[in-house]
Scaffold this motif. Structure first.
Motif: not given
Length: 296
Positions: A9, A52, A58, A79-80, A103-104, A107-108, A110, A126, A167
């Protein structure tokens, strides 16, 4: 033939785009998530839809990745992506504060959905920030306040550092899971440091962005005394991220936090809160509840 598979990402601009330019190769399949079509002409790069700000999107992206791979394992899950809203009143599609959600929470989710498909000896990265640490940023969280952080308008300016703490807590929790350890998966929380020209604050007024760039020499001078004020470039940070993703650079054993300090990777301790087992457990469990997953 494809010898490596990478899922990313935040690969369409800034740090991620520069990392992508180093990672792309004819023998590498790279699946990137983005809201729009990618203009990348790099070999092996394919774009899949991802917003996102929507947990439904997601999940759809994760399903698309798994369908596209058809059993192929992921060598690096990067996971950027990140955002920083100018206000905390903006809500995600699920009603959470936008910065923390993107942001969190995204990605958590994913990480939870795709970690089982990471190859033995693979990597999960991350992107975090040293703004999570009160030693470097006065506004960094000193305690967990999930209820405040997820509520639009409730974080009182702490949304970005709180999301970056999230993250890092996720990375620390993942690294300590028995399956991750048994399968020799390397988990990294990557801090690119203060980086100009990334578009992270693209919603900020033009005058603020111009001033930020104009102050680059001042930040460089102050960084002699406060290394965290050193303003790096997307090129240098992207190169560091690529090296961590492709295994060219490996953190020392039992180190999760990789921090770019004055252009060089170091492996310091993150904040005390990030290292707290209680904080790691609470963030993991509450995040699971918020995204609709079991805690284990």
């Amino acid at each position: 033939m494809t010898n490596r598979t990478i899922v990313m990402t935040g690969a369409t601009s800034g740090i991620g785009a520069h990392a992508l330019s180093h990672l792309a190769a004819p023998d590498t399949c790279i699946l990137i998530g983005a809201r729009g079509a990618s203009t990348s002409r790099l070999p092996g790069v394919e774009t899949l839809p991802l917003d996102l700000a929507s947990l439904e999107s997601v999940r759809g992206f994760a399903d698309s990745v798994l369908a596209r791979l058809d059993g192929t394992k992921v060598d690096a899950l990067v996971l950027n992506a990140g955002t920083q809203s100018t206000g905390t009143e903006h809500a995600s599609a699920d009603g959470y504060e936008m910065t923390f959600a993107v942001n969190h929470l995204a990605h958590y989710l994913l990480a939870r959905l795709l970690a089982p498909s990471v190859s033995d000896g693979g990597r999960i990265i991350l992107t975090t920030s040293d703004t999570h640490d009160p030693r470097h940023f006065p506004g960094a969280p000193k305690t967990l306040d999930l209820d405040g952080w997820i509520t639009p308008g409730g974080s009182r300016g702490a949304a970005y550092p709180a999301s970056k703490l999230g993250n890092l807590l996720t990375a620390e929790s993942l690294a300590r899971q028995a399956e991750i350890h048994t399968r020799h998966i390397t988990v990294i929380g990557f801090n690119p440091g203060l980086t100009g020209g990334t578009g992270l604050s693209r919603s900020a007024p033009a005058a603020v962005r111009t001033l930020f760039q104009a102050l680059r020499p001042v930040f460089r001078a102050l960084s002699v005394f406060r290394p965290s004020l050193y303003m790096g470039t997307p090129e240098v940070a992207g190169t560091a991220l690529a090296r961590l993703a492709n295994g060219t650079t490996t953190p020392p054993a039992d180190r999760v936090y990789a921090s770019l300090v004055r252009g060089k990777l170091e492996y310091p301790d993150p904040s005390n809160l990030a290292l707290s087992p209680a904080a790691q457990s609470e963030m993991w469990q509450r995040s699971a509840q918020l995204v609709g997953l079991p805690e284990n």
